[in-house]
Design a protein around this motif. Structure first.
Motif, PDB file in Angstrom:
ATOM      1  N   ILE B  69     -52.854  28.768  -9.114  1.00  0.00           N
ATOM      2  CA  ILE B  69     -52.541  28.965 -10.530  1.00  0.00           C
ATOM      3  C   ILE B  69     -53.130  30.306 -10.950  1.00  0.00           C
ATOM      4  O   ILE B  69     -54.323  30.552 -10.741  1.00  0.00           O
ATOM      5  N   MET B  70     -52.297  31.151 -11.518  1.00  0.00           N
ATOM      6  CA  MET B  70     -52.784  32.411 -12.111  1.00  0.00           C
ATOM      7  C   MET B  70     -52.979  32.141 -13.605  1.00  0.00           C
ATOM      8  O   MET B  70     -52.040  31.721 -14.286  1.00  0.00           O
ATOM      9  N   VAL B  71     -54.186  32.365 -14.094  1.00  0.00           N
ATOM     10  CA  VAL B  71     -54.541  31.981 -15.461  1.00  0.00           C
ATOM     11  C   VAL B  71     -55.204  33.161 -16.170  1.00  0.00           C
ATOM     12  O   VAL B  71     -56.058  33.827 -15.588  1.00  0.00           O
ATOM     13  N   LYS B  77     -59.530  37.460 -19.235  1.00  0.00           N
ATOM     14  CA  LYS B  77     -59.655  37.808 -17.812  1.00  0.00           C
ATOM     15  C   LYS B  77     -58.687  36.953 -16.993  1.00  0.00           C
ATOM     16  O   LYS B  77     -58.557  35.757 -17.225  1.00  0.00           O
ATOM     17  N   VAL B  78     -58.038  37.575 -16.011  1.00  0.00           N
ATOM     18  CA  VAL B  78     -57.096  36.855 -15.159  1.00  0.00           C
ATOM     19  C   VAL B  78     -57.833  36.278 -13.948  1.00  0.00           C
ATOM     20  O   VAL B  78     -58.640  36.969 -13.308  1.00  0.00           O
ATOM     21  N   HIS B  79     -57.577  35.014 -13.676  1.00  0.00           N
ATOM     22  CA  HIS B  79     -58.151  34.317 -12.520  1.00  0.00           C
ATOM     23  C   HIS B  79     -57.012  33.781 -11.654  1.00  0.00           C
ATOM     24  O   HIS B  79     -55.904  33.559 -12.135  1.00  0.00           O
ATOM     25  N   VAL B  80     -57.343  33.503 -10.394  1.00  0.00           N
ATOM     26  CA  VAL B  80     -56.417  32.786  -9.511  1.00  0.00           C
ATOM     27  C   VAL B  80     -57.197  31.654  -8.850  1.00  0.00           C
ATOM     28  O   VAL B  80     -58.218  31.893  -8.192  1.00  0.00           O
ATOM     29  N   GLU B 141     -61.807  29.316  -6.537  1.00  0.00           N
ATOM     30  CA  GLU B 141     -61.243  30.595  -6.980  1.00  0.00           C
ATOM     31  C   GLU B 141     -61.162  31.569  -5.814  1.00  0.00           C
ATOM     32  O   GLU B 141     -61.978  31.513  -4.877  1.00  0.00           O
ATOM     33  N   VAL B 142     -60.212  32.489  -5.878  1.00  0.00           N
ATOM     34  CA  VAL B 142     -60.093  33.491  -4.819  1.00  0.00           C
ATOM     35  C   VAL B 142     -61.393  34.301  -4.744  1.00  0.00           C
ATOM     36  O   VAL B 142     -62.131  34.437  -5.726  1.00  0.00           O
ATOM     37  N   ALA B 143     -61.638  34.854  -3.561  1.00  0.00           N
ATOM     38  CA  ALA B 143     -62.874  35.618  -3.381  1.00  0.00           C
ATOM     39  C   ALA B 143     -62.796  36.982  -4.040  1.00  0.00           C
ATOM     40  O   ALA B 143     -63.799  37.506  -4.526  1.00  0.00           O
ATOM     41  N   GLN B 144     -61.608  37.580  -4.023  1.00  0.00           N
ATOM     42  CA  GLN B 144     -61.424  38.891  -4.643  1.00  0.00           C
ATOM     43  C   GLN B 144     -60.063  38.920  -5.326  1.00  0.00           C
ATOM     44  O   GLN B 144     -59.085  38.393  -4.784  1.00  0.00           O
ATOM     45  N   LEU B 145     -60.018  39.547  -6.477  1.00  0.00           N
ATOM     46  CA  LEU B 145     -58.760  39.707  -7.225  1.00  0.00           C
ATOM     47  C   LEU B 145     -58.676  41.149  -7.693  1.00  0.00           C
ATOM     48  O   LEU B 145     -59.678  41.735  -8.100  1.00  0.00           O
ATOM     49  N   ILE B 152     -50.841  41.672  -9.649  1.00  0.00           N
ATOM     50  CA  ILE B 152     -52.026  40.884  -9.347  1.00  0.00           C
ATOM     51  C   ILE B 152     -52.023  40.523  -7.861  1.00  0.00           C
ATOM     52  O   ILE B 152     -51.051  39.947  -7.353  1.00  0.00           O
ATOM     53  N   TRP B 153     -53.117  40.861  -7.198  1.00  0.00           N
ATOM     54  CA  TRP B 153     -53.275  40.610  -5.766  1.00  0.00           C
ATOM     55  C   TRP B 153     -54.613  39.899  -5.546  1.00  0.00           C
ATOM     56  O   TRP B 153     -55.569  40.119  -6.304  1.00  0.00           O
TER      57      TRP B 153
END
Lengths: 57, 453
Positions: B69-71, B77-80, B141-145, B152-153
């Motif tokens: 989920i991309m939030v 702030k954008v999180h994945v 959560e992903v380790a790096q965004l 968004i990667w």
């Protein structure tokens, strides 16, 4: 927003957020004697922990 | 199906001879290993910030075979996050997109805010007591965004190099893809909803070949070419491919990098920006808009060369599974060894007038997607190649990647690129397969970066 609720632990809270999922509301404590909450705390409350609407004071 | 015990991956991917075992594309165990060796390590495209413009907005995406989920949180702030409850693994979000205060698991009511923090569970006091620390159980959560000019990667691997390092020499081309038509960085938005469909093939068929398979076009797209709307659309001067017509002073070359990225890039043969050529006769106002945008871009480019990449009909892949160009993102998600979910995100200038946006959207719908002019052609090949390669006999055969062997040379203008000078080459596919093998054999990022140790 702003609706006041009486929780089963006799705390009085007001709703500050409602995701509309029927399960949870975000609240701010207005009165409480509970060990794990203080006036002003913001928390999420699950519906079984709600006793009723709070009576107008 | 077990991997053949007497064959190493290296023996199956012989880049020097250009031969690759079909087993690489159809073996179940290799697919499982890819999830761990590639998709848990590599930087992966997740989406575009315009998909979640407001606090609380979310959009479903995938990283490899897993759902995320991309939030955009309440602080912008954008999180994945991995879309799985920390309690029993239920999906915490079953919508494709929307706006949420919290994500509530429908199983036991574990509830997470938009920063991923666990904020409540059903019957918390009775079930878990006063000492339970919710902070220890956030959404994963992903380790790096990285927000790269609006795109968004993310990676699951905390030891992965920075995103710019991961891109290497193709970074300027990626940046260019996310510029608006007047050359402004982060100038695009993505049409919502995006297109999604599943195709019965292995993800590598489209992801490794899409940007750089020049010999397929004349046959695969024969019928659509005849209508002069296909990728080769030159019949009788009836050029109607809106973007291909834009930049005449260019060539298309197969470009590869040691990073596994590369493809069929537009390389410009002259400095500056070519004059605008009308291509939007069915959309009133669109040519006027794009002509004015071109003039602004010309002022920015000046007497420099345009960045090679996805404008003017070029497109290229970022390893492992996304293809970029100036107006669309082709995202190839591995679901199972023989199932790929194909996503299309179409970009448009975020400041364009509505009639221009509508015109681009309608063009995208006509040209791409399963019912569009060209992608249905491509899918036919991938979908039949997979089962025709999966049989016991078929698996004993190799795929040849022999086109333009030995023709690539370092590109003098763009360090780090090797180019062939034409599009009838598989140099980029060999580069991607070489990088694939490096990922599959590596024990950590220490073996993968810097590249070509």
């Amino acid at each position: 927003m702003g609706t006041k609720l009486l929780l089963k632990d006799q705390s009085i809270v007001e709703i500050i957020g409602n995701p509309g999922d029927g399960g949870w509301v975000q609240v701010r404590y207005l009165e409480t004697q509970a060990d794990d909450a203080a006036v002003g705390d913001e928390e999420w409350v699950f519906y079984p922990d709600v006793q009723d609407f709070a009576q107008e004071m | 199906m077990a991997l053949q015990q007497d064959r190493s991956l290296r023996s199956m991917v012989d880049i020097e001879s250009g031969l690759v075992s079909r087993e690489v594309y159809v073996n179940d165990e290799i697919f499982r290993q890819e999830q761990e060796q590639i998709f848990m390590r590599a930087w992966l495209f997740v989406g575009h910030e315009s998909m979640v413009p407001n606090p609380g907005d979310f959009a479903a995406s995938r990283m490899g075979a897993e759902e995320v989920i991309m939030v955009r949180d309440r602080k912008n702030k954008v999180h994945v996050f991995l879309n799985t409850c920390r309690h029993r693994g239920m999906k915490v979000c079953r919508y494709d997109r929307g706006n949420a205060l919290v994500f509530t698991c429908p199983f036991h009511a574990w509830t997470y805010d938009t920063e991923g923090k666990l904020v409540g569970m059903g019957h918390q006091k009775q079930a878990y007591g006063p000492d339970f620390d919710k902070a220890e159980w956030p959404l994963h959560e992903v380790a790096q965004l990285r927000n790269y000019y609006g795109s968004i990667w993310a990676t699951w691997d905390p030891k992965a190099p920075s995103f710019e390092e991961y891109l290497g020499p193709i970074a300027p081309s990626v940046r260019h893809c996310f510029q608006s038509s007047d050359g402004e960085d982060n100038g695009l938005e993505v049409f919502m909803p995006i297109m999604r469909w599943r195709i019965p093939t292995n993800w590598k068929f489209p992801a490794f070949s899409f940007a750089g398979d020049g010999t397929h076009g004349a046959m695969t797209h024969l019928s659509v070419n005849a209508a002069a709307v296909g990728p080769q659309g030159t019949r009788g001067g009836g050029e109607r491919h809106l973007l291909r017509a834009e930049f005449p002073r260019k060539s298309h070359e197969i470009v590869a990098t040691e990073y596994g990225h590369g493809g069929h890039l537009a390389i410009y043969g002259a400095t500056g920006v070519p004059p605008y050529r009308d291509t939007w006769d069915t959309v009133p106002g669109a040519d006027d808009y794009y002509r004015a945008q071109r003039e602004k871009k010309a002022a920015k480019v000046g007497e420099h060369y345009m960045t090679p990449g996805g404008h003017g009909g070029g497109h290229f892949n970022i390893f492992p599974n996304v293809t970029l160009d100036s107006w669309r993102i082709l995202h190839w998600h591995p679901i199972a060894p023989g199932v790929t979910e194909s996503w299309r995100l179409f970009q448009v200038d975020k400041n364009a007038p509505k009639e221009v946006k509508d015109g681009v959207r309608h063009y995208a719908m006509r040209y791409c997607e399963p019912m569009g002019c060209t992608e249905s052609d491509d899918m036919e090949n991938w979908n039949y190649a997979y089962p025709a390669s999966k049989g016991a006999v078929a698996q004993t055969l190799d795929y040849p990647f022999l086109q333009a062997m030995g023709q690539a040379a370092p590109n003098e203008r763009y360090p780090g690129f090797v180019s062939v000078g034409h599009t009838y080459a598989e140099e980029n596919q060999r580069a991607r397969l070489r990088r694939w093998l490096e990922f599959m054999e590596a024990s950590s990022w220490d073996d993968l970066f810097p590249v070509n140790k």
